[in-house]
Design a protein around this motif. Sequence first.
Motif, short mmCIF file in Angstrom:
data_model
loop_
_atom_site.label_atom_id
_atom_site.label_comp_id
_atom_site.label_asym_id
_atom_site.label_seq_id
_atom_site.Cartn_x
_atom_site.Cartn_y
_atom_site.Cartn_z
N ASP A 182 0.86 -1.13 -0.12
CA ASP A 182 0.03 -0.17 -0.03
C ASP A 182 0.86 1.17 -0.02
N SER A 183 0.40 2.50 -0.54
CA SER A 183 0.81 3.71 -0.18
C SER A 183 0.13 4.42 0.89
N VAL A 184 0.96 5.12 1.80
CA VAL A 184 0.39 5.70 3.08
C VAL A 184 0.86 7.05 3.37
N ALA A 185 0.07 7.92 3.40
CA ALA A 185 0.61 9.24 3.68
C ALA A 185 0.12 9.64 5.33
N VAL A 186 0.91 10.19 5.97
CA VAL A 186 0.81 10.52 7.33
C VAL A 186 0.78 12.26 7.45
N ILE A 187 0.18 12.76 7.79
CA ILE A 187 0.05 14.28 8.00
C ILE A 187 0.00 14.49 9.50
N GLY A 188 1.12 15.08 9.93
CA GLY A 188 1.46 15.50 11.33
C GLY A 188 2.26 14.56 11.80
N CYS A 189 3.78 14.91 11.89
CA CYS A 189 4.61 13.83 12.57
C CYS A 189 5.15 13.99 13.70
N GLY A 190 4.27 14.22 14.98
CA GLY A 190 4.53 14.07 16.28
C GLY A 190 4.64 12.87 16.52
N GLY A 191 4.56 12.74 18.04
CA GLY A 191 4.62 11.16 18.55
C GLY A 191 3.47 10.13 17.85
N ALA A 210 5.64 11.20 4.48
CA ALA A 210 5.52 11.92 5.80
C ALA A 210 5.20 13.35 5.60
N VAL A 211 4.39 14.02 6.06
CA VAL A 211 4.16 15.48 5.84
C VAL A 211 4.21 16.21 7.08
N ASP A 212 4.77 17.10 7.35
CA ASP A 212 4.84 18.11 8.52
C ASP A 212 5.32 19.52 8.26
N ILE A 213 5.54 20.30 9.02
CA ILE A 213 6.14 21.89 8.83
C ILE A 213 7.50 21.62 9.54
N ASP A 214 7.80 20.95 10.18
CA ASP A 214 9.16 20.84 11.08
C ASP A 214 10.18 19.78 10.35
N ASP A 215 11.16 20.20 9.95
CA ASP A 215 12.31 19.32 9.36
C ASP A 215 12.80 18.31 10.20
N ARG A 216 12.73 18.79 11.40
CA ARG A 216 13.30 17.88 12.69
C ARG A 216 12.39 16.40 12.70
N LYS A 217 11.03 16.83 12.65
CA LYS A 217 10.15 15.85 12.76
C LYS A 217 10.15 14.85 11.58
N LEU A 218 10.25 15.57 10.35
CA LEU A 218 10.62 14.80 9.03
C LEU A 218 11.70 13.71 9.28
N ALA A 219 12.95 14.37 9.84
CA ALA A 219 13.95 13.66 10.00
C ALA A 219 13.61 12.22 10.73
N THR A 220 13.15 12.33 11.89
CA THR A 220 12.54 11.43 12.80
C THR A 220 11.67 10.29 12.04
N ALA A 221 10.78 10.89 11.09
CA ALA A 221 9.88 10.23 10.18
C ALA A 221 10.71 9.17 9.19
N SER A 222 11.56 9.68 8.81
CA SER A 222 12.72 8.93 7.90
C SER A 222 13.16 7.81 8.60
N ALA A 223 13.63 8.07 9.95
CA ALA A 223 14.51 7.20 10.67
C ALA A 223 13.27 5.98 10.91
N LEU A 224 12.10 6.22 11.08
CA LEU A 224 11.10 5.22 11.68
C LEU A 224 10.47 4.56 10.32
N GLY A 225 10.64 5.00 9.18
CA GLY A 225 10.26 4.29 8.07
C GLY A 225 9.68 5.05 6.92
N ALA A 226 9.40 6.31 6.95
CA ALA A 226 9.11 7.15 5.78
C ALA A 226 9.86 6.86 4.80
N THR A 227 9.42 6.76 3.39
CA THR A 227 10.20 6.59 2.14
C THR A 227 10.25 8.07 1.54
N HIS A 228 9.41 9.00 1.84
CA HIS A 228 9.45 10.30 1.41
C HIS A 228 8.78 11.41 2.43
#
Length: 362
Positions: A182-191, A210-228
Amino acid sequence: MAQEVRGVVAPGKGERVRIETVTIPDPGPGEAVVRIQACGVCHTDLHYRQGGIGDDFPYLLGHEAAGVVEEVGAGVTEVAPGDFVILNWRAVCGRCRACRRGRPWYCFDTHNAAQKMTLAADGTALTPALGIGAFAEKTLVAAGQCTKVDPSVSPSVAGLLGCGVMAGIGAAVNTGAVGRGDSVAVIGCGGVGNAAIAGARLAGAARIIAVDIDDRKLATASALGATHTVNSRGQDPVEAIRELTGGHGADVVIEAVGRPETYRQAFYARDLAGTVVLVGVPTPEMQLEIPLLDVFGRGGALKSSWYGDCLPSRDFPMLIDLHLQGRLDLGAFVSETIALDEIEAAFDRMQAGDVLRSVVVM
């Protein structure tokens, strides 16, 4: 006999929390006293302090916790003294129409301890956050709020399953039914949003945006499995998600913010017959307007996720096992460990976006 412990109390709307001496009664029928080892600092605790959930002050804050059962009351069979447990805020009743239909994760009559914990100074009854009150050395809960898990796991990560991480993983795995490829999008990358990304990865999603306005949270999202990743300050997230999914939109879009504008983005960023999952919690005054023809014409499903539609007795042990096997990095959600008297500072860091999770370690 009753015990006295230290606990973090929110005395009134908008007032700073303070450490108080709290009286914990002996457990009554169906109740348990748990010695808290660790408890995460969740946005919900801040909402309680701010008066955004109710006005039953004073509140005994904290709910995202793990610890050891110390005493149980009459009739308790599911846990025993010495058991290492994660606390949950939806102890199922086993009798309501949802439970009778074999859907206990929707239980409509969840319950908490019948007795009240009180302020030792004057006997004032405390309202425990989400029926738990775990920013304390010990707390009183319904025995059904205790889920026994492998004691070899660190309490500082185990407790996170009690709320935010479970809500996010469950939004993907249980509510959204994300499947292999599946393709999945997540808007808001807090906890919660980042936990949804981890859940989508566990479920075998091929593309996780992963979609967010904070690059720090997007970096964490990448570490947890976001491909984009998409920073929606500079990009239209709907167009970006469509471009990353062949022009179609994602199979599942998880909204982890709880605002009308981001929900609209989720609605229009999904593929035809796709699924939108709302796991972000809106405030009472928020209103949503979407053309009814678009709701009909796009098909699919619009779902809300209650606590990740989890069944603690099923999901908590499974996720702890995955963590111990190295397949789910719960430690990635812990930004810092703090002491009981550092809650206010942790609230400040949370609001500034400086942490994913602060965890109180007793």
